[in-house]
Scaffold this motif. Structure first.
Motif, PDB file in Angstrom:
ATOM      1  N   ARG A   1       0.741  -1.261   0.364  1.00 27.39           N
ATOM      2  CA  ARG A   1       0.289  -0.029  -0.206  1.00 27.39           C
ATOM      3  C   ARG A   1       0.614   1.356  -0.015  1.00 27.39           C
ATOM      4  N   ALA A   2       0.231   2.263  -0.944  1.00 33.07           N
ATOM      5  CA  ALA A   2       1.411   3.442  -0.504  1.00 33.07           C
ATOM      6  C   ALA A   2       0.620   3.889  -0.016  1.00 33.07           C
ATOM      7  N   ARG A   3       2.396   4.764   0.530  1.00 38.18           N
ATOM      8  CA  ARG A   3       2.006   6.212   2.105  1.00 38.18           C
ATOM      9  C   ARG A   3       2.161   7.264   1.468  1.00 38.18           C
ATOM     10  N   THR A   4       1.430   8.527   1.912  1.00 40.53           N
ATOM     11  CA  THR A   4       1.290   9.631   0.936  1.00 40.53           C
ATOM     12  C   THR A   4       2.746  10.797   2.359  1.00 40.53           C
ATOM     13  N   ASP A   5       3.842  11.145   1.794  1.00 42.06           N
ATOM     14  CA  ASP A   5       4.148  12.105   2.572  1.00 42.06           C
ATOM     15  C   ASP A   5       4.672  13.557   1.740  1.00 42.06           C
ATOM     16  N   ARG A   6       4.262  14.209   2.519  1.00 42.95           N
ATOM     17  CA  ARG A   6       3.801  16.019   2.513  1.00 42.95           C
ATOM     18  C   ARG A   6       5.311  15.721   1.326  1.00 42.95           C
ATOM     19  N   GLY A   7       6.511  15.803   2.421  1.00 46.97           N
ATOM     20  CA  GLY A   7       7.747  15.963   1.878  1.00 46.97           C
ATOM     21  C   GLY A   7       8.259  15.999   0.337  1.00 46.97           C
ATOM     22  N   LEU A   8       8.045  14.846  -0.403  1.00 48.09           N
ATOM     23  CA  LEU A   8       7.710  14.528  -2.184  1.00 48.09           C
ATOM     24  C   LEU A   8       6.876  15.220  -2.473  1.00 48.09           C
ATOM     25  N   LEU A   9       6.000  16.289  -2.406  1.00 47.71           N
ATOM     26  CA  LEU A   9       5.234  17.655  -3.071  1.00 47.71           C
ATOM     27  C   LEU A   9       6.428  17.803  -3.986  1.00 47.71           C
ATOM     28  N   GLU A  10       5.296  18.406  -4.857  1.00 50.88           N
ATOM     29  CA  GLU A  10       6.103  19.347  -5.959  1.00 50.88           C
ATOM     30  C   GLU A  10       6.616  20.249  -5.520  1.00 50.88           C
ATOM     31  N   CYS A  11       7.199  21.218  -5.962  1.00 54.23           N
ATOM     32  CA  CYS A  11       8.046  23.087  -5.947  1.00 54.23           C
ATOM     33  C   CYS A  11       6.263  23.630  -5.740  1.00 54.23           C
ATOM     34  N   ASP A  12       6.258  24.480  -4.657  1.00 52.90           N
ATOM     35  CA  ASP A  12       5.316  25.981  -4.639  1.00 52.90           C
ATOM     36  C   ASP A  12       6.052  26.220  -5.437  1.00 52.90           C
ATOM     37  N   TYR A  13       5.202  26.624  -6.730  1.00 49.56           N
ATOM     38  CA  TYR A  13       5.941  27.531  -7.566  1.00 49.56           C
ATOM     39  C   TYR A  13       4.308  28.930  -7.822  1.00 49.56           C
ATOM     40  N   GLY A  14       4.232  29.059  -6.431  1.00 42.14           N
ATOM     41  CA  GLY A  14       3.466  30.300  -6.003  1.00 42.14           C
ATOM     42  C   GLY A  14       2.813  30.987  -7.703  1.00 42.14           C
ATOM     43  N   ASP A  15       2.656  32.157  -7.941  1.00 40.04           N
ATOM     44  CA  ASP A  15       2.209  32.914  -9.021  1.00 40.04           C
ATOM     45  C   ASP A  15       2.616  32.032 -10.167  1.00 40.04           C
ATOM     46  N   TRP A  16       3.796  31.186 -10.608  1.00 38.58           N
ATOM     47  CA  TRP A  16       3.543  30.588 -11.846  1.00 38.58           C
ATOM     48  C   TRP A  16       2.739  29.571 -11.630  1.00 38.58           C
ATOM     49  N   GLN A  17       1.884  28.737 -10.799  1.00 39.30           N
ATOM     50  CA  GLN A  17       1.525  27.810 -10.867  1.00 39.30           C
ATOM     51  C   GLN A  17       0.490  27.892 -11.889  1.00 39.30           C
ATOM     52  N   GLY A  18       0.489  26.976 -12.629  1.00 41.19           N
ATOM     53  CA  GLY A  18      -0.612  27.128 -13.594  1.00 41.19           C
ATOM     54  C   GLY A  18      -0.828  27.243 -14.571  1.00 41.19           C
ATOM     55  N   ARG A  19       0.603  28.162 -15.353  1.00 39.64           N
ATOM     56  CA  ARG A  19       0.192  29.512 -16.414  1.00 39.64           C
ATOM     57  C   ARG A  19       1.240  28.268 -17.137  1.00 39.64           C
ATOM     58  N   PRO A  20       1.145  28.836 -18.408  1.00 34.91           N
ATOM     59  CA  PRO A  20       1.244  27.914 -19.489  1.00 34.91           C
ATOM     60  C   PRO A  20       3.174  28.368 -19.474  1.00 34.91           C
ATOM     61  N   LEU A  21       4.228  27.337 -19.852  1.00 36.98           N
ATOM     62  CA  LEU A  21       5.503  27.144 -20.063  1.00 36.98           C
ATOM     63  C   LEU A  21       6.007  28.413 -21.057  1.00 36.98           C
ATOM     64  N   LYS A  22       5.252  28.463 -22.115  1.00 42.15           N
ATOM     65  CA  LYS A  22       6.010  28.938 -23.202  1.00 42.15           C
ATOM     66  C   LYS A  22       5.860  30.794 -22.318  1.00 42.15           C
ATOM     67  N   GLU A  23       4.823  30.976 -21.525  1.00 44.39           N
ATOM     68  CA  GLU A  23       4.837  32.221 -21.552  1.00 44.39           C
ATOM     69  C   GLU A  23       5.750  32.391 -20.066  1.00 44.39           C
ATOM     70  N   LEU A  24       6.165  31.802 -19.160  1.00 49.38           N
ATOM     71  CA  LEU A  24       7.524  31.480 -18.775  1.00 49.38           C
ATOM     72  C   LEU A  24       8.416  32.248 -18.943  1.00 49.38           C
ATOM     73  N   THR A  25       8.956  31.132 -20.021  1.00 51.05           N
ATOM     74  CA  THR A  25      10.407  31.214 -21.129  1.00 51.05           C
ATOM     75  C   THR A  25      10.374  32.846 -20.967  1.00 51.05           C
ATOM     76  N   LYS A  26       9.458  34.056 -20.374  1.00 51.47           N
ATOM     77  CA  LYS A  26       9.988  35.595 -21.031  1.00 51.47           C
ATOM     78  C   LYS A  26       9.689  35.871 -20.111  1.00 51.47           C
ATOM     79  N   GLU A  27       9.908  35.448 -18.375  1.00 53.09           N
ATOM     80  CA  GLU A  27      10.194  35.853 -17.447  1.00 53.09           C
ATOM     81  C   GLU A  27      11.090  36.231 -16.875  1.00 53.09           C
ATOM     82  N   LYS A  28      11.638  37.457 -16.713  1.00 47.66           N
ATOM     83  CA  LYS A  28      12.980  37.531 -15.733  1.00 47.66           C
ATOM     84  C   LYS A  28      13.895  36.881 -15.473  1.00 47.66           C
TER      85      LYS A  28
END
Length: 240
Positions: free
Chosen positions: A76-103
């Motif tokens: 049985r799989a056990r969850t561990d929040r330490g393995l979560l994805e990075c918290d990308y904050g305001d970048w989350q949910g945005r298209p990568l093609k837009e993010l490549t233009k960010e400074k």
């Protein structure tokens, strides 16, 4: 100590759309990702597992479930929040093609150790969190099951790259040189002296060579680097 099989989740719907999913809910494996997860399960099925741990996000849990279904012991799989994805904050949910233009994008590529995502976490914080979670779980499973213990951690691209960078002794600024594909497998053994990277970004091949082959009750000699590279594991056809 023990050995961890690091698995990146199979391809997700966000991977296909070019969206930085981060910690968004309801991001699932697509058809290809489901097949990748099943293939990883088949590769691991011949390895006695001391544990199966996953990020709580759906795409990782679905991958972990496929690994569990393919394994004879049905762990049985056990969850561990330490393995979560990075918290990308305001970048989350945005298209990568837009993010490549960010400074900030240039720093993400060249100086990750100085990157903090607006409204999210820094990449050094992500690495510290993920490495701590893997090393803590590894030590727990070694204490419970012995130094031959092998376990699986299912997580995300950047966290797994940061774990591999730590195991390789690489500065975080170099971690973008590593590649961890969806549905890929990497393997790290945490010895008393330092980690050993046994495989990285692997897509094919039976992993049963990770199963311990020493007689029960006999202590394993401390792992050290073999001058000349050593003989490696036995070929599957040569095992008893």
């Amino acid at each position: 100590m023990a050995t961890v099989i690091l698995v990146r989740h199979g391809r997700s719907t966000a991977n296909v759309s070019g969206t930085l999913a981060g910690r968004m809910p309801d991001v699932h494996l697509d058809e290809v990702g489901t097949e990748q997860a099943a293939r990883v399960g088949d590769r691991i099925a011949g390895v006695p597992l001391a544990g199966l741990v996953t990020s709580p996000l759906e795409r990782c849990r679905e991958t972990a479930q496929a690994i569990g279904r393919a394994h004879p012991a049905r762990p049985r799989a056990r969850t561990d929040r330490g393995l979560l994805e990075c918290d990308y904050g305001d970048w989350q949910g945005r298209p990568l093609k837009e993010l490549t233009k960010e400074k900030l994008w240039k720093s993400v590529q060249g100086q990750p150790s100085r990157v903090g995502f607006p409204g999210g976490e820094t990449l050094p914080e992500m690495q510290a969190r993920t490495v701590a979670a893997v090393r803590r779980r590894d030590a727990e499973l070694e204490a419970e099951h012995g130094p031959d213990a092998v376990w699986v951690a299912v997580s995300h691209g950047d966290p797994l790259k940061s774990v591999l960078a730590d195991a390789l002794g690489m500065h975080l600024d170099l971690f973008q040189r590593l590649h961890v594909d969806p549905g890929s497998v990497s393997v790290v053994h945490y010895a008393a002296t330092h980690p050993y990277v046994l495989a990285m970004n692997s897509h094919e091949g039976d992993l049963s060579w990770l199963a311990p082959k020493r007689p029960r009750g006999r202590r394993r000699a401390p792992r050290e680097a073999e001058v000349g590279g050593g003989a490696g594991p036995q070929a599957p056809s040569a095992r008893s």
